[in-house]
Write a protein that holds these residues in place. Structure first.
Motif, short mmCIF file in Angstrom:
data_model
loop_
_atom_site.label_atom_id
_atom_site.label_comp_id
_atom_site.label_asym_id
_atom_site.label_seq_id
_atom_site.Cartn_x
_atom_site.Cartn_y
_atom_site.Cartn_z
N ALA A 183 -1.17 1.68 8.17
CA ALA A 183 -1.59 0.49 7.42
C ALA A 183 -1.07 -0.82 8.11
O ALA A 183 -1.85 -1.64 8.10
CB ALA A 183 -0.78 0.80 6.00
N VAL A 193 -5.71 -3.97 0.44
CA VAL A 193 -4.70 -2.99 0.05
C VAL A 193 -5.42 -1.73 -0.61
O VAL A 193 -5.21 -0.48 -0.27
CB VAL A 193 -3.89 -3.66 -1.00
CG1 VAL A 193 -3.06 -2.53 -1.76
CG2 VAL A 193 -2.87 -4.56 -0.47
N SER A 211 1.01 -1.23 -0.09
CA SER A 211 -0.05 0.01 0.03
C SER A 211 0.76 1.44 0.07
O SER A 211 0.54 2.24 -0.71
CB SER A 211 -0.79 0.02 1.26
OG SER A 211 -1.35 -1.00 1.51
N VAL A 230 -5.08 2.28 0.52
CA VAL A 230 -4.60 3.18 -0.13
C VAL A 230 -5.71 4.29 0.04
O VAL A 230 -5.35 5.44 -0.09
CB VAL A 230 -4.37 2.67 -1.71
CG1 VAL A 230 -4.20 3.68 -2.81
CG2 VAL A 230 -3.29 1.66 -1.93
#
Lengths: 270, 262
Positions: A205, A141, A64, A145
């Motif tokens: 993340a 992912v 990511s 993002v």
């Protein structure tokens, strides 16, 4: 004059609510239920279940972060080149979406990605193959993002906008082509922004438990999910704290990098 | 060449916008969906907007969210601004030490911040509820205030403050007449940033809330499994559209003689 006294409330606050709580995580992480010292909670990361979750989280966070960087850099450059409406664009990208709750926005991706969802409806209409990524790492992912892209755009933009245009012009005058100018001038000068962007994206993340739960369908466990469950379901705070300490090692590593590259001590928040 | 480049730029920005706003558009559409499930479209309706105002649970969560966001942003703004003022005269080493601590909640993972505060509150023995959420939100809001006021402070010309003192102003007068107007835009954007962050937070609230209290985020999280009540979509649409209108008004109202503050 007693200006120094004015700092007392904040010093007290940050000691009580930042430093003491962190010490407590270390205390719980390094002791067992009876309060005796142990390294067991930290070594528990080596069990297959935990190390798999950590590895999975590292992998997805890395992917990511790279995607965010590749998407954000051109965007930051475009924003820099814009003359009017620059500020309102930044607000549109960064601030405004936050007023729609982040859980709802992430959940909306379920509707978009589902087998019978909006995106597959459009793809089917165009006679294109359908996209089946819901409840897979790819969907997680995408969620990462989506949620953290602004944190990459802003630091890079803040650095790029301060670069003297004359330096770029000089490079062009001296015969560098646009690609060389980018590689030798813009990229090295924007490294601090890139590093702080990487930190701002990689840490959330790596540690998320919400995105993996909402878009991973509960099947993919990241290290964040494991820690969250230790605190809210299993009530094993010692183990949860121990795993958090392991997680913090990665965060501290990240912090050191950003501290080295960002000497002024100002994180480019806004 | 440059026209092609311009077109590529516009296309790229449009793609990013599509990416960022597709879920938001989805939620707005869902708020008008007559069918109770997300999966299918059952026709246009306004009934969720009507039933929203009879849904006390959601309205209570909204009230909690707004109260916590406002109070935590306000208190964080006061503490943060005072801290910035006091840091002006400090030695460089002391200041960078304090700034290092300030950066911790921003750089650390939310889950660790949440857990650490939860452990603190448990060991002090405070009852979990509105108060603990508020304390936690103030804590993670202060850095945003400091980081937006600090740059303004650094731009200040110290001579103006001294000039005010020379001309007979007291310290407090000099501060409010000379320093304060200059750092006001920073204070204001710090407050807004803190308010927005508090509003959108879930993770830290999740660990510091008690059983009887919910903000919109935690309410939504418990509903994710069972299926979100459509009233929630209606409420977020109302919030989003009102902020959008507010922003448009601020941006497109001509202000004579004032440069737009950021």
């Amino acid at each position: 004059m007693n200006r120094k006294l004015l700092s007392a409330p904040y010093l007290f606050w940050s000691a009580l609510f930042i430093l003491v709580p962190l010490c407590m995580v270390f205390y719980y992480g390094l002791t067992d239920k009876t309060g005796a010292f142990t390294l067991e909670n930290i070594l528990a990361i080596a069990t297959p279940e935990h190390s798999k979750a950590l590895w999975e989280a590292l992998k997805l966070a890395f992917v990511s972060t790279v995607i965010c960087l590749l998407l954000a850099y051109p965007l930051a450059m475009i924003l820099c080149g814009m003359n009017s409406h620059k500020d309102s664009f930044i607000v549109l990208i960064f601030i405004l979406p936050m007023w729609m709750n982040f859980l709802l926005r992430t959940m909306a991706w379920q509707s978009l990605l589902e087998k019978t969802g909006v995106i597959n409806g459009i793809l089917g209409f165009l006679h294109l193959p359908s996209l089946n990524i819901i409840n897979t790492p790819a969907a997680i992912v995408l969620g990462m993002v989506y949620n953290f892209l602004p944190f990459m755009v802003l630091p890079i933009y803040n650095v790029l906008v301060k670069i003297d245009k004359n330096i770029v012009n000089a490079a062009r005058d001296l015969g560098a082509n646009p690609f060389q100018t980018f590689l030798k001038i813009l990229l090295p000068l924007s490294l601090p922004g890139i590093f702080s962007g990487i930190t701002m994206v990689f840490v959330p993340a790596l540690t998320t438990f919400v995105i993996s739960r909402v878009l991973g369908g509960g099947k993919i466990l990241l290290i964040g999910n494991i820690i969250e469950e230790e605190f809210t379901k299993t009530d094993n705070w010692n183990l949860g704290s121990g795993l958090s300490i392991v997680l913090m090692l990665f965060i501290i590593f990240n912090m050191v990098i950003s501290a080295v590259t960002d000497k002024d001590g100002e994180v480019n928040a806004l | 060449m440059s026209r092609l480049y311009g077109a590529v730029r516009k296309f790229y920005i449009a793609l990013i916008f599509l990416f960022l706003y597709a879920p938001i558009a989805t939620l707005i559409v869902l708020s008008f969906n007559a069918s109770k499930t997300r999966a299918k479209w059952g026709g246009f309706t306004l009934k969720w907007y009507q039933s929203l105002f009879g849904n006390d649970i959601i309205l209570q969560a909204l009230w909690n969210t707004l109260a916590i966001a406002f109070l935590s942003a306000l208190i964080a703004t006061v503490i943060g601004t005072v801290a910035c003022i006091s840091m002006q005269n400090m030695r460089r080493s002391t200041r960078s030490l304090i700034m290092g601590v300030t950066n911790i909640p921003m750089l650390n993972a939310d889950i660790v911040t949440g857990i650490s505060l939860m452990l603190l509150f448990i060991s002090i023995g405070i009852r979990f509820g509105f108060g603990t959420i508020l304390l936690a939100h103030i804590t993670f809001n202060i850095p945003y205030v400091i980081l937006s006021v600090m740059p303004r402070m650094k731009q200040l010309n110290p001579s103006t403050y001294e000039a005010a003192l020379d001309l007979g102003a007291s310290h407090i007068q000099a501060f409010f007449k000379v320093v304060f107007p200059d750092i006001l835009p920073g204070i204001f954007s710090g407050f807004l940033m803190a308010f927005t962050m508090s509003l959108d937070d879930f993770i830290i609230t999740h660990f510091t809330k008690g059983p009887g209290i919910d903000t919109l985020s935690t309410k939504i999280y418990t509903e994710v499994k069972k299926g979100i009540k459509p009233e929630m979509y209606a409420l977020s649409t109302i919030i989003f559209v009102s902020v959008l209108i507010l922003l448009l008004l601020i941006n497109y109202t001509p202000r004579a003689g004032h440069k737009k503050a950021r």
